[in-house]
Design an enzyme around this catalytic site. Structure first.
Site, mmCIF file in Angstrom:
data_model
loop_
_atom_site.group_PDB
_atom_site.id
_atom_site.type_symbol
_atom_site.label_atom_id
_atom_site.label_comp_id
_atom_site.label_asym_id
_atom_site.label_seq_id
_atom_site.Cartn_x
_atom_site.Cartn_y
_atom_site.Cartn_z
ATOM 1 N N LYS A 1 14.011 47.066 57.219
ATOM 2 C CA LYS A 1 15.382 47.563 57.273
ATOM 3 C C LYS A 1 16.225 46.831 58.326
ATOM 4 O O LYS A 1 17.370 46.454 58.064
ATOM 5 C CB LYS A 1 15.315 49.060 57.622
ATOM 6 C CG LYS A 1 16.577 49.835 57.409
ATOM 7 C CD LYS A 1 16.300 51.326 57.536
ATOM 8 C CE LYS A 1 15.748 51.692 58.902
ATOM 9 N NZ LYS A 1 15.568 53.143 59.092
ATOM 10 N N THR B 1 15.194 52.250 70.028
ATOM 11 C CA THR B 1 14.735 50.881 69.734
ATOM 12 C C THR B 1 15.742 50.134 68.854
ATOM 13 O O THR B 1 15.642 48.923 68.701
ATOM 14 C CB THR B 1 13.368 50.884 69.007
ATOM 15 O OG1 THR B 1 13.506 51.604 67.776
ATOM 16 C CG2 THR B 1 12.295 51.516 69.857
ATOM 17 N N CYS C 1 7.269 41.317 71.030
ATOM 18 C CA CYS C 1 7.192 40.547 69.780
ATOM 19 C C CYS C 1 7.783 39.145 69.873
ATOM 20 O O CYS C 1 7.861 38.452 68.852
ATOM 21 C CB CYS C 1 7.885 41.318 68.658
ATOM 22 S SG CYS C 1 7.115 42.897 68.294
ATOM 23 N N HIS D 1 13.682 38.624 63.549
ATOM 24 C CA HIS D 1 12.461 39.392 63.788
ATOM 25 C C HIS D 1 12.445 40.612 62.867
ATOM 26 O O HIS D 1 13.488 41.230 62.614
ATOM 27 C CB HIS D 1 12.371 39.823 65.253
ATOM 28 C CG HIS D 1 11.251 40.795 65.505
ATOM 29 N ND1 HIS D 1 9.948 40.493 65.216
ATOM 30 C CD2 HIS D 1 11.256 42.077 65.975
ATOM 31 C CE1 HIS D 1 9.188 41.536 65.505
ATOM 32 N NE2 HIS D 1 9.955 42.509 65.962
ATOM 33 N N GLU E 1 0.653 40.675 72.287
ATOM 34 C CA GLU E 1 0.496 41.884 73.093
ATOM 35 C C GLU E 1 -0.827 42.557 72.773
ATOM 36 O O GLU E 1 -1.036 43.719 73.100
ATOM 37 C CB GLU E 1 1.684 42.825 72.902
ATOM 38 C CG GLU E 1 1.998 43.200 71.475
ATOM 39 C CD GLU E 1 3.197 44.135 71.408
ATOM 40 O OE1 GLU E 1 4.307 43.618 71.357
ATOM 41 O OE2 GLU E 1 3.008 45.356 71.412
ATOM 42 N N SER F 1 10.670 43.507 72.537
ATOM 43 C CA SER F 1 11.085 44.707 73.264
ATOM 44 C C SER F 1 10.954 44.485 74.761
ATOM 45 O O SER F 1 10.108 43.740 75.227
ATOM 46 C CB SER F 1 10.237 45.902 72.838
ATOM 47 O OG SER F 1 10.560 46.272 71.525
ATOM 48 N N ASN G 1 4.815 44.354 60.219
ATOM 49 C CA ASN G 1 5.301 43.689 61.422
ATOM 50 C C ASN G 1 4.124 43.110 62.195
ATOM 51 O O ASN G 1 3.331 43.851 62.774
ATOM 52 C CB ASN G 1 6.067 44.702 62.298
ATOM 53 C CG ASN G 1 6.516 44.107 63.629
ATOM 54 O OD1 ASN G 1 6.455 42.896 63.825
ATOM 55 N ND2 ASN G 1 6.967 44.968 64.524
ATOM 56 N N ARG H 1 14.747 56.212 68.258
ATOM 57 C CA ARG H 1 16.004 55.609 67.800
ATOM 58 C C ARG H 1 16.601 54.640 68.825
ATOM 59 O O ARG H 1 17.411 53.786 68.471
ATOM 60 C CB ARG H 1 17.017 56.715 67.488
ATOM 61 C CG ARG H 1 16.656 57.496 66.245
ATOM 62 C CD ARG H 1 17.712 58.532 65.915
ATOM 63 N NE ARG H 1 17.276 59.347 64.797
ATOM 64 C CZ ARG H 1 17.382 58.977 63.532
ATOM 65 N NH1 ARG H 1 17.906 57.826 63.229
ATOM 66 N NH2 ARG H 1 16.950 59.755 62.568
#
Lengths: 142, 345
Positions: B239, B201, B112, B234, B80, B296, B266, B199
């Site tokens: 977390k 996401t 991604c 991914h 991207e 995404s 990332n 959030r």
């Protein structure tokens, strides 16, 4: 509007993306940049294209601290003469190391980098630079 | 059987610590690093972009695979952050690694997961005998708006996979995908930085797609967590993959080796592909790997992979993921801003 110099850049792509010179099979001499005629053998020479391994040592170098505008984001940087394992020397940037860590005799290898870009909307010019050889886990020479 | 005949990665040498970014924005750096599970991230040098990162990864893949680049019939670069809005990165890579002109090539974009979409495309071309070897690359110099949460994780790096049928170092047993229209993260044409749904996401985006894809892959292969030695998810941060692993009852030790996000951040299209490369670097013949990417927008690609004896004869030729992770130099936020071109000159 056609951009000036596009054809010139396009013609140089093969020799800028890879270290490609030539080899005289008559006298076993390697040349970079490629020569149209072997200067030793003249008409008896036989030149063939040769892609160099891309390994060599720093023959000599200079640290550039007052950089031209296109290179200001990279300053300070090193411009060196690298002696390829096959013999020829070429002028190139040394990247991926601190400028104070470069020394004569340093082992280097070819890498692929952005050379310059012709403004925000223009072409981006890519090509080879050199970097210190790096650790390769499992390699017998490292 | 179709599989990976070579792979290679590239991670730039520059790193910035999470604490140094947090200092600029008055945040508690230690708390941010622990909360995200990202302690430092890679960034591109002043002369690096997706074309250079993809080329370096591809050169490593060709050398690892001991293949003639002229046998590559397809090149797909997923990213991207392609250097050009119009002009393919793939042609630059193909030319730089010495491919012939008799190939098909395209740049892909699916946040991604564009790199793993490239792997699936190459699998189809190889299995249908349209090409002998396909090259799929996932690489990014990820953007995060200064001061935004993304700035702590958006990193640079890439991985390249050669897909073919002759002497694979790892066979790809099955691939599945899950895709839906979920607007969790986007970047409009001409915008420098992406926007995201904060959030949003998480649960309806990353977790739903990764879990659904994992369950679909288990179901279609008739397998369970116990059948696999390694898991790769991914890694938008440190977390999320740990949390999704817990939800799927994946033992922590089966996930640990893939979590490169802690050291490099990332790398967007490179993320799951570098995680897989890290696992391939340390796995043994016979090991089975379960991979789920996420992009995404949104979607996930899943793969089950078996490591073959062939891999033993290829190691030691190119730097491993750990070799690149360990080759690093820290920069200040000011140098980071200069290299990321957030300082206008």
């Amino acid at each position: 509007m056609a951009e000036h110099g596009v054809a010139q850049i396009w013609r140089k792509i093969p020799s800028m993306y890879n270290v490609i010179g030539n080899h005289c099979t008559t006298c076993d001499t390697f040349y970079f940049p490629p020569r149209p005629v072997c200067p030793k053998c003249r008409r008896k020479g036989h030149l063939e294209d040769h892609k160099f391994k891309g390994l060599g040592i720093v023959h000599t170098f200079s640290i550039v601290r007052q950089a031209p505008d296109d290179f200001k984001t990279q300053a300070p940087y090193v411009v060196a003469q690298v002696q390829l394992d096959e013999g020829p020397r070429l002028t190139t940037q040394i990247v991926n190391c601190e400028v104070t860590d470069v020394y004569i005799g340093m082992r280097v290898r070819v890498c692929f980098r952005k050379i310059t870009e012709f403004g925000h909307a223009g072409l981006i010019l890519y090509g080879f630079k050199f970097e210190p050889t790096m650790k390769v886990t499992g390699h017998p020479d490292r | 059987m179709v599989g990976i005949v070579g792979y290679g990665v590239y991670i730039p040498r520059y790193r910035i610590k999470t604490t140094d970014i947090a200092d600029v924005w008055g945040e508690n750096g230690e708390a941010v690093a622990q909360g995200l599970g990202v302690f430092e991230k890679s960034l591109p040098g002043p002369d690096e972009d997706v074309a250079t990162i993809a080329t370096e990864a591809a050169r490593n893949a060709v050398k690892f695979g001991k293949v003639d680049a002229k046998h590559i019939g397809a090149v797909y670069v997923g990213s991207e952050s392609h250097p050009y809005a119009v002009k393919p990165t793939g042609t630059i890579v193909a030319s730089a690694i010495g491919c012939s002109t008799e190939l098909t090539c395209a740049d892909l974009e699916f946040a991604c997961k564009a790199g793993t979409a490239g792997i699936q495309t190459c699998m189809g071309l190889v299995q249908s005998k349209m090409v002998k070897i396909g090259l799929a690359i996932g690489a990014d110099t990820a953007q995060g708006r200064p001061g935004d949460a993304l700035e702590y994780s958006a990193a640079a790096g890439g991985a390249a996979y050669l897909i073919g049928e002759e002497n694979p170092v790892a066979t790809i047993e099955r691939t599945v995908s899950v895709t839906s229209d979920t607007p969790d993260f986007w970047r409009r044409e001409g915008e420098d930085f992406p926007s995201h749904g904060a959030r949003f996401t998480g649960e309806p985006a990353y977790f739903r797609h990764v879990e659904d894809c994992a369950k679909l892959l288990f179901r279609t292969t008739g397998t369970s967590v116990d059948d696999f030695d390694y898991f790769v998810f991914h890694m938008p941060n440190g977390k999320f993959p740990v949390a999704v692993g817990k939800q799927l009852d994946v033992p922590a030790e089966k996930l640990e080796d893939s979590l490169v996000v802690r050291q490099i951040g990332n790398t967007y299209s490179g993320s799951a592909m570098i995680g897989l490369a890290r696992v391939l670097d340390v796995s043994k013949p016979g090991d089975r790997i379960f991979v789920i990417s996420y992009g995404s927008g949104a979607g996930s690609d899943g793969f089950t992979i078996r490591v073959e004896d062939e891999i033993l004869g290829h190691r030691g030729e190119v730097p491993t993921v750990d070799d690149y992770i360990q080759r690093k130099v820290y920069v200040s936020y000011a140098i980071y801003a200069k290299y990321k071109h957030t300082i206008n000159m």
